[in-house]
Design a protein around this motif. Sequence first.
Motif, PDB file in Angstrom:
ATOM      1  N   LEU A   1      22.002  52.387  30.335  1.00  0.00           N
ATOM      2  CA  LEU A   1      20.739  52.011  29.344  1.00  0.00           C
ATOM      3  C   LEU A   1      21.144  51.001  28.395  1.00  0.00           C
ATOM      4  CD1 LEU A   1      19.772  55.940  28.701  1.00  0.00           C
ATOM      5  CD2 LEU A   1      18.294  54.262  30.112  1.00  0.00           C
TER       6      LEU A   1
ATOM      7  N   HIS B   1      19.979  59.081  24.365  1.00  0.00           N
ATOM      8  CA  HIS B   1      18.643  58.187  23.987  1.00  0.00           C
ATOM      9  C   HIS B   1      19.074  56.890  23.575  1.00  0.00           C
ATOM     10  CE1 HIS B   1      15.842  61.491  24.459  1.00  0.00           C
ATOM     11  NE2 HIS B   1      16.871  62.327  23.872  1.00  0.00           N
TER      12      HIS B   1
ATOM     13  N   GLN C   1      10.845  55.558  24.592  1.00  0.00           N
ATOM     14  CA  GLN C   1      12.052  56.311  24.906  1.00  0.00           C
ATOM     15  C   GLN C   1      12.513  56.944  23.439  1.00  0.00           C
ATOM     16  OE1 GLN C   1      15.060  53.956  26.622  1.00  0.00           O
ATOM     17  NE2 GLN C   1      13.601  53.049  28.394  1.00  0.00           N
TER      18      GLN C   1
END
Length: 218
Positions: free
Chosen positions: A51, A78, A114
Amino acid sequence: MPSATRSETRRYATADPDTAERAALDAGAVLGGWQVPTRIVEALVTRTRDLVAEAVEGYAGDRVIVTTIHEGRHAEVHVIDSARRRETRHYSTTKPTTIERAALDAGAVLGGWQVPTRIVEALVTRTRDLVAEAVEKHTGDRVIVTTTLDQGRAAVHVLSVACSQDHYDLIDPATTATLHESARYWGATTPPPCMCATLALPGDDWPTQRLFITTGHP
């Protein structure tokens, strides 16, 4: 008794070539310190690395923001970038679906950015309450909902195209005239034109302290 939610947020420079690896290792260390099972830690370390690498390559901010969360038996990571985002939508106050639609739209926008699920859920609820209040208490035919994300902080702003504020003496006459002109362009019909509508599309100097703006954040 439900388990307390633990979270840790760290920021990393996108220009640093070691950012993806460092962020992944940091996430692993945090999760390990919380005694998350090893297989989950390993999976999330890999996920964090991927990510962050994607954020560095494709996002516009100069930093990536990594939030590690642990609640009960559930752990997650996240990754968002630091670039400022905003989306503004207008809704009719006469439609019975406006409150729910505005809340769901805000949730979809935040999810696409997100933002962590628990923050999205809190802001969806907050949006629903703020829009309901704007519809009930103000006379405008539209409400304006602006969702923002800046440096990892998400917020929702709700205002009406008309309000009962006394706008005189808030600012200097020249600025007032400019705002009134913009308000007319944006469809504020209350005479004299309500300057609140000017703030429907906020810039970097979003005036969060104005009394006629209602802001929601968790």
